[in-house]
Design an enzyme around this catalytic site. Structure first.
Site, PDB file in Angstrom:
ATOM      1  N   ASP A 228      47.269  27.709  30.416  1.00 23.42           N
ATOM      2  CA  ASP A 228      47.131  26.553  31.311  1.00 23.42           C
ATOM      3  C   ASP A 228      45.778  25.862  31.196  1.00 23.42           C
ATOM      4  OD1 ASP A 228      49.707  26.874  32.326  1.00 23.42           O
ATOM      5  OD2 ASP A 228      49.037  28.216  33.918  1.00 23.42           O
ATOM      6  N   GLU A 229      45.116  25.988  30.051  1.00 16.73           N
ATOM      7  CA  GLU A 229      43.809  25.350  29.861  1.00 16.73           C
ATOM      8  C   GLU A 229      43.789  24.399  28.667  1.00 16.73           C
ATOM      9  OE1 GLU A 229      40.558  28.090  29.856  1.00 16.73           O
ATOM     10  OE2 GLU A 229      41.271  29.191  31.614  1.00 16.73           O
TER      11      GLU A 229
END
Length: 284
Positions: A228-229
């Site tokens: 999720d980055e």
């Protein structure tokens, strides 16, 4: 739909760059219907996207690539040109929550998303009902009763079989292994709620409700090995009041997820997203 070529450029910022590209297009009798430029002064890089009508253009897509190559080399460009009529193949990955999957399917079915959807892959068999309704081939991959490495090998084989140009994780709740993230770099899109890293783990909306959060939202981003980055493509937010219940927050959050994912997918399909390191330039 009007046929266009989309010329996308990322290169070091330098004098004469725009003039050289413009002169090349003028020499080829090109009509520019959309032009977007951005200079990142800190990075010293220039980003460009031109959409070009093909009806007066002297070149085919392949001859365009050959003719433009000397300019690309002169200015050290990372670049591509694509044909708007060549639809990309978008594979959809899903788990048990269906809202993002159904939303993408509906937008595709109604012609809002210009692409092909050759398959849906899910780790929950009940998702087949939606694939059947939209007449899309469905594949269930069992992540529960076999090793995840084996399951992801099956997913990877299916993506290769269908020759997917883009993989969309429509609330697919499995962590993609590093090697597959690298293989799909810049070609896989995910969506997640905006509470990370504050409210990680189970029931993030309940956690946010308990803390009295006033804004919720969703982030659409490219998949990388860092969970999720990845580079952010699109974000949606909505204001929450004290009268909203945790269930209201879930409902509003899902709307944010659907909108952010749909916009992110559309921008990618239209070659509006340029990735540089862990950031994006989005010519929306």
């Amino acid at each position: 739909m009007q046929q266009t070529f989309r010329l996308v450029i990322d290169c070091p910022d330098q004098v004469g760059l725009v003039a050289a590209v413009s002169q090349f297009l003028a020499d080829q009798q090109a009509t520019i219907v959309e032009a977007s430029h951005h200079t990142d002064a800190k990075l010293g890089r220039f980003f460009m996207r031109h959409e070009i009508k093909t009806d007066t253009l002297k070149l085919t897509l392949e001859s365009f690539k050959q003719a433009f190559e000397p300019i690309a080399q002169q200015f050290s460009m990372k670049w591509k040109v694509s044909d708007s009529l060549q639809k990309q193949k978008v594979a959809l990955l899903a788990s048990h929550e269906s809202h993002c999957l159904i939303d993408i399917l509906h937008r595709w079915h109604s012609g809002e998303l210009e692409c092909e959807i050759p398959c849906i892959i899910a780790n929950h068999p009940q998702m087949k009902q939606f694939a059947d309704w939209y007449r899309v081939p469905f594949h269930w991959v069992d992540f529960k009763n076999q090793d995840k490495a084996v399951a992801f090998a099956q997913v990877e084989a299916l993506l290769e079989e269908y020759q997917a140009d883009l993989t969309v994780l429509a609330r697919f709740m499995q962590i993609v292994p590093d090697h597959l993230c690298q293989k799909l770099a810049g070609k896989a899109i995910n969506i997640h709620h905006s509470f990370l890293p504050s409210f990680a783990g189970a029931k993030p909306y309940q956690q946010a409700y308990d803390r009295g959060v006033k804004l919720i939202g969703a982030t659409c981003h490219y998949v990388t090995k860092d969970l999720d980055e990845g580079p952010i493509i699109e974000q949606e937010v909505i204001r929450i009041s004290h009268s909203d219940s945790a269930e209201d927050m879930v409902r509003k959050g899902k709307n944010c997820e659907k909108a952010a994912l749909a916009n992110g997918v559309r921008y990618h399909l239209q070659d509006r997203v340029l990735i540089h390191k862990n950031k994006t330039v989005v010519f929306a």
